[in-house]
Scaffold this motif. Structure first.
Motif, PDB file in Angstrom:
ATOM      1  N   PHE A 177       0.832  -1.209   0.000  1.00 51.46           N
ATOM      2  CA  PHE A 177       0.000   0.000   0.000  1.00 51.46           C
ATOM      3  C   PHE A 177       0.866   1.257   0.000  1.00 51.46           C
ATOM      4  CE2 PHE A 177      -3.843  -2.221   2.149  1.00 51.46           C
ATOM      5  CZ  PHE A 177      -4.144  -2.807   0.945  1.00 51.46           C
ATOM      6  N   ILE A 178       1.916   1.257   0.832  1.00 55.33           N
ATOM      7  CA  ILE A 178       2.815   2.418   0.866  1.00 55.33           C
ATOM      8  C   ILE A 178       3.396   2.655  -0.522  1.00 55.33           C
ATOM      9  CG2 ILE A 178       5.031   3.259   1.776  1.00 55.33           C
ATOM     10  CD1 ILE A 178       4.177   2.711   4.351  1.00 55.33           C
ATOM     11  N   ALA A 179       3.819   1.549  -1.143  1.00 55.37           N
ATOM     12  CA  ALA A 179       4.380   1.663  -2.483  1.00 55.37           C
ATOM     13  C   ALA A 179       3.325   2.159  -3.466  1.00 55.37           C
ATOM     14  CB  ALA A 179       4.938   0.314  -2.922  1.00 55.37           C
ATOM     15  N   GLY A 180       2.131   1.584  -3.375  1.00 57.03           N
ATOM     16  CA  GLY A 180       1.074   1.949  -4.300  1.00 57.03           C
ATOM     17  C   GLY A 180       0.709   3.417  -4.206  1.00 57.03           C
ATOM     18  N   LEU A 181       0.662   3.945  -2.981  1.00 54.05           N
ATOM     19  CA  LEU A 181       0.296   5.346  -2.794  1.00 54.05           C
ATOM     20  C   LEU A 181       1.303   6.276  -3.468  1.00 54.05           C
ATOM     21  CD1 LEU A 181      -0.879   5.115   0.875  1.00 54.05           C
ATOM     22  CD2 LEU A 181      -2.238   6.058  -0.976  1.00 54.05           C
ATOM     23  N   TYR A 233       5.788 -13.866  -8.278  1.00 50.73           N
ATOM     24  CA  TYR A 233       4.749 -12.897  -8.635  1.00 50.73           C
ATOM     25  C   TYR A 233       5.317 -11.484  -8.694  1.00 50.73           C
ATOM     26  CZ  TYR A 233       0.576 -10.025  -8.100  1.00 50.73           C
ATOM     27  OH  TYR A 233      -0.390  -9.061  -8.270  1.00 50.73           O
ATOM     28  N   LEU A 234       6.009 -11.056  -7.634  1.00 47.01           N
ATOM     29  CA  LEU A 234       6.550  -9.694  -7.594  1.00 47.01           C
ATOM     30  C   LEU A 234       7.610  -9.492  -8.676  1.00 47.01           C
ATOM     31  CD1 LEU A 234       6.809  -9.148  -3.742  1.00 47.01           C
ATOM     32  CD2 LEU A 234       5.204  -8.085  -5.307  1.00 47.01           C
ATOM     33  N   MET A 235       8.452 -10.484  -8.877  1.00 46.52           N
ATOM     34  CA  MET A 235       9.514 -10.370  -9.866  1.00 46.52           C
ATOM     35  C   MET A 235       8.934 -10.239 -11.275  1.00 46.52           C
ATOM     36  SD  MET A 235      12.661 -10.040 -10.219  1.00 46.52           S
ATOM     37  CE  MET A 235      13.967 -10.630  -9.183  1.00 46.52           C
ATOM     38  N   LYS A 236       7.911 -11.028 -11.566  1.00 42.83           N
ATOM     39  CA  LYS A 236       7.303 -10.968 -12.900  1.00 42.83           C
ATOM     40  C   LYS A 236       6.705  -9.583 -13.149  1.00 42.83           C
ATOM     41  CE  LYS A 236       3.489 -11.852 -15.705  1.00 42.83           C
ATOM     42  NZ  LYS A 236       2.142 -11.266 -15.629  1.00 42.83           N
ATOM     43  N   PHE A 293      18.176  -0.849   6.347  1.00 45.80           N
ATOM     44  CA  PHE A 293      19.105  -0.520   5.274  1.00 45.80           C
ATOM     45  C   PHE A 293      18.508  -0.677   3.888  1.00 45.80           C
ATOM     46  CE2 PHE A 293      22.244  -1.218   8.696  1.00 45.80           C
ATOM     47  CZ  PHE A 293      22.804   0.045   8.633  1.00 45.80           C
ATOM     48  N   SER A 294      17.463  -1.478   3.760  1.00 53.89           N
ATOM     49  CA  SER A 294      16.964  -1.731   2.408  1.00 53.89           C
ATOM     50  C   SER A 294      15.591  -1.138   2.139  1.00 53.89           C
ATOM     51  CB  SER A 294      16.934  -3.233   2.160  1.00 53.89           C
ATOM     52  OG  SER A 294      16.250  -3.867   3.214  1.00 53.89           O
ATOM     53  N   GLN A 295      15.027  -0.477   3.153  1.00 51.86           N
ATOM     54  CA  GLN A 295      13.648  -0.003   3.076  1.00 51.86           C
ATOM     55  C   GLN A 295      13.302   0.752   1.796  1.00 51.86           C
ATOM     56  OE1 GLN A 295      12.614   2.616   6.263  1.00 51.86           O
ATOM     57  NE2 GLN A 295      10.461   2.622   5.760  1.00 51.86           N
ATOM     58  N   SER A 296      14.099   1.782   1.472  1.00 52.96           N
ATOM     59  CA  SER A 296      13.692   2.632   0.351  1.00 52.96           C
ATOM     60  C   SER A 296      13.669   1.839  -0.953  1.00 52.96           C
ATOM     61  CB  SER A 296      14.625   3.830   0.238  1.00 52.96           C
ATOM     62  OG  SER A 296      15.920   3.383  -0.009  1.00 52.96           O
ATOM     63  N   ARG A 297      14.652   0.944  -1.121  1.00 55.51           N
ATOM     64  CA  ARG A 297      14.696   0.151  -2.359  1.00 55.51           C
ATOM     65  C   ARG A 297      13.522  -0.807  -2.455  1.00 55.51           C
ATOM     66  NH1 ARG A 297      19.442  -1.658  -4.472  1.00 55.51           N
ATOM     67  NH2 ARG A 297      21.165  -0.221  -4.446  1.00 55.51           N
ATOM     68  N   ILE A 298      13.127  -1.370  -1.307  1.00 56.29           N
ATOM     69  CA  ILE A 298      12.025  -2.328  -1.328  1.00 56.29           C
ATOM     70  C   ILE A 298      10.742  -1.642  -1.755  1.00 56.29           C
ATOM     71  CG2 ILE A 298      10.573  -3.765   0.123  1.00 56.29           C
ATOM     72  CD1 ILE A 298      13.077  -4.290   1.799  1.00 56.29           C
ATOM     73  N   ILE A 299      10.499  -0.469  -1.159  1.00 59.21           N
ATOM     74  CA  ILE A 299       9.260   0.233  -1.485  1.00 59.21           C
ATOM     75  C   ILE A 299       9.286   0.702  -2.936  1.00 59.21           C
ATOM     76  CG2 ILE A 299       7.968   2.328  -0.969  1.00 59.21           C
ATOM     77  CD1 ILE A 299       8.530   1.711   1.985  1.00 59.21           C
ATOM     78  N   GLU A 300      10.474   1.101  -3.393  1.00 56.98           N
ATOM     79  CA  GLU A 300      10.640   1.481  -4.794  1.00 56.98           C
ATOM     80  C   GLU A 300      10.252   0.325  -5.717  1.00 56.98           C
ATOM     81  OE1 GLU A 300      14.647   2.411  -7.065  1.00 56.98           O
ATOM     82  OE2 GLU A 300      14.484   3.486  -5.172  1.00 56.98           O
ATOM     83  N   THR A 301      10.736  -0.872  -5.378  1.00 60.24           N
ATOM     84  CA  THR A 301      10.417  -2.048  -6.195  1.00 60.24           C
ATOM     85  C   THR A 301       8.932  -2.288  -6.255  1.00 60.24           C
ATOM     86  OG1 THR A 301      12.357  -3.091  -5.294  1.00 60.24           O
ATOM     87  CG2 THR A 301      10.848  -4.489  -6.509  1.00 60.24           C
ATOM     88  N   MET A 302       8.319  -2.258  -5.068  1.00 68.11           N
ATOM     89  CA  MET A 302       6.891  -2.548  -5.046  1.00 68.11           C
ATOM     90  C   MET A 302       6.134  -1.466  -5.795  1.00 68.11           C
ATOM     91  SD  MET A 302       6.067  -4.141  -1.387  1.00 68.11           S
ATOM     92  CE  MET A 302       6.129  -5.908  -1.235  1.00 68.11           C
ATOM     93  N   ALA A 303       6.623  -0.223  -5.715  1.00 71.03           N
ATOM     94  CA  ALA A 303       5.946   0.876  -6.402  1.00 71.03           C
ATOM     95  C   ALA A 303       6.080   0.716  -7.907  1.00 71.03           C
ATOM     96  CB  ALA A 303       6.524   2.211  -5.954  1.00 71.03           C
TER      97      ALA A 303
END
Lengths: 303, 287
Positions: A186-190, B168-171, B271-281
């Motif tokens: 969700f954080i990413a999606g936002l 799933y996430l990688m694809k 240490f990896s937070q920003s990259r993880i959220i970037e990936t998911m985004a």
């Protein structure tokens, strides 16, 4: 196109894609071995009597009739599991979204900090035994200690050994643990919602943040909402580890029995594999069914 | 409240609304973080402070005695503590490497190629996101025993290679790679394997990190899942559980072990937070 030429065409296409299959093969072989085949075996075994020693014996629907008509503990397990799913499922799902939504309005540094705070419990590697110390049955547990100090209680309560308190405590701990992958999604999606949509929305007469949420944010995040729903639902139907760690196994009078602990009981303690497989099959049907239903409902968001 | 970044440019924001939402965030943030703070403090409390009435959240006379007790306790056990650490690190390390390689290799054709069976295969993987592994535990045990993998590391490691959330996430992430890039390589005569290894893999590095964190979480907390019986092959999480169940005499060491267990994944995430959220985004999850 005839059947024969359709097949020869498919076959040609498959030969042309042989590199794709080679790349896929290692993952797919393991996935089939450890996920697809086990689901099939589980469904087949659920119609047999099987104790791991003798060859499985076909007994039709007997396991299922026994499960629903004769097994009182299973009914407690179903009741508890549904209670978990109905309470922790929607609450944790909404909490994941609401907190992600508020956090998204913070400055980047605060956003990172608050994300960590909310995500830490679920990532910290099964440390829910902290709650054992909090709800410890003597007066040194934080819950008892504070309540006695404030004069609410006179004697310490055996929180995790009293039927009435077990489920509420487990629900609380499960909620504490539940801001996981869905929350991050969700954080990413936002962050991906197109900023210009909000400006356009303001011009078109959207008055406050709530309208903005319903008409712009939520519809833009439909894929993440689906993903989050699948994750939250699956987790809330699968409660077992927390129950075993906090309430014991079996719990007092089965007060904390869930479908998964019931499955573990018959599968690993009593070696009634056919019966345990029937429990697994019922759980599988409930989980996939609810997920598909919820996905259908979510398609209507923001319409 | 320096944290309020709204008012500045965003329209449609009322101050009272912001304040009540942030109050909500603080209250629930406290609920999330207090048990962890309690756990951290407990690890540094001398035994008489752990058993004090009324119980306190914060430590008054911090000490490292719990950690030294833990070390003494562990050096007395017949399986050295380093063995548990090795087991956990081995399972986690091999599991992660294998999963990232296999899931990436499988995600590439699913994201970028067209071939018969593609939609079906991906849908089966998505379907498997919808149920818990507990459902397949019994047949899995049978398959492991046929393979002769019971009581070996492989019973925990190999199934983790085929974890479905990672694929799933990688694809989804790989779909963002521009086709032109892959076409250009193909025209230059690169094979599919070469394209995968030298073009696709470097481009999805941020997504590796997400897979690494997800799998780390799963394997770090694993206690053998009922497949491992030999004491020498047990994991750190299992050993921790034993100490924590040890009762009052071991309460201090238990608190120390809890802190050690939780601090590793949390540090990794910081240490990896920003990259993880970037990936998911950027993985643009699709319906």
């Amino acid at each position: 196109m005839g059947m024969k030429s359709w097949w020869s065409w498919k076959l040609k296409e498959m030969k042309a894609s042989k590199h794709s299959y080679v790349l896929l093969a290692p993952y797919m072989i393991l996935f089939t071995m450890f996920t697809v085949i086990p689901v099939v075996i589980s469904i087949i075994l659920s119609f047999t009597y099987f104790n791991m020693l003798e060859f499985p014996r076909f007994i039709g629907w007997q396991n299922y009739t026994r499960l629903f008509l004769e097994d009182d503990v299973f009914l407690i397990a179903i009741k508890n599991t549904l209670l978990f799913a109905i309470i922790t499922g929607p609450i944790s799902y909404i909490a994941c979204f609401v907190f992600a939504w508020i956090i998204n309005e913070l400055t980047p540094k605060w956003r990172a900090f608050m994300t960590l705070i909310f995500y830490a419990p679920s990532i910290s590697g099964n440390v829910y035994f902290i709650w054992l110390m909090i709800f410890s049955g003597d007066r040194y547990g934080i819950a008892n200690g504070l309540l006695i100090k404030w004069g609410v209680l006179l004697e310490p309560i055996q929180w995790l050994k009293s039927e009435a308190y077990i489920m509420p405590i487990l629900i609380l701990v499960q909620l504490w643990l539940s801001l996981g992958t869905g929350f991050l999604a969700f954080i990413a999606g936002l962050q991906t919602v197109d900023r210009t949509l909000y400006e356009a929305g303001a011009v078109d007469g959207i008055k406050n943040r709530w309208q903005e949420l319903w008409y712009i944010t939520l519809p833009s995040m439909r894929p993440q909402l689906m993903f989050g729903a699948v994750i939250q639902l699956t987790t809330s139907f699968a409660v077992a580890d927390v129950s075993i760690a906090l309430a014991g196994f079996p719990s007092v009078n089965y007060a904390a029995e869930t479908v998964v602990t019931h499955l573990i009981d018959f599968g690993t303690t009593r070696f009634e594999m056919g019966y345990a497989s029937a429990i697994a099959t019922v759980l599988f049907m409930i989980m996939v069914g609810t997920n598909l239903l919820v996905q259908k409902l979510l398609r209507r968001v923001g319409e | 409240m320096a944290a309020i970044a709204t008012g500045k440019k965003r329209v449609n924001r009322s101050l009272s609304g912001s304040l009540s939402l942030f109050a909500l965030l603080l209250v629930f943030g406290a609920f999330m973080v207090l048990p962890l703070i309690y756990a951290i403090n407990n690890a540094f409390k001398p035994l008489d402070e752990i058993f004090t009435f009324p119980p306190t959240l914060f430590v008054k006379n911090p000490t490292f005695s719990n950690f030294t007790d833990l070390l003494n306790l562990l050096s007395d056990s017949w399986v050295p503590f380093s063995r548990y650490i090795f087991n956990t690190v081995f399972i986690t390390g091999i599991g992660i490497v294998g999963h990232v390689l296999l899931a990436s290799a499988a995600a590439y054709p699913l994201a970028k190629h067209k071939f018969p069976g593609k939609v079906f295969m991906f849908q089966v993987v998505v379907l498997s996101l919808m149920f818990t592994p507990a459902v397949t535990a019994i047949p899995n045990y049978m398959i492991m025993s046929w393979l002769g993998w019971i009581d070996t590391y492989w019973a925990v490691i190999i199934p983790a290679f085929a974890y479905s959330l990672g694929l799933y996430l990688m694809k989804q992430f790989m779909e963002q790679i521009p086709d032109a890039l892959l076409e250009a390589a193909k025209i230059d005569g690169a094979t599919e394997y070469r394209i995968f290894w030298s073009i696709v893999m470097p481009n999805v590095k941020p997504a590796w990190l997400t897979l690494i964190i997800l799998l780390f979480q799963m394997l770090w907390g694993s206690d053998g899942n009922g497949y491992i019986y030999s004491e020498q092959l047990k994991t750190l999480h299992y050993a921790a559980g034993q100490i924590i169940q040890g009762g009052i005499s071991r309460a201090g060491a238990g608190a120390a072990v809890a802190l050690i267990l939780m601090s590793v994944p949390i540090t990794l995430f910081i240490f990896s937070q920003s990259r993880i959220i970037e990936t998911m985004a950027s993985s643009g999850m699709k319906e």
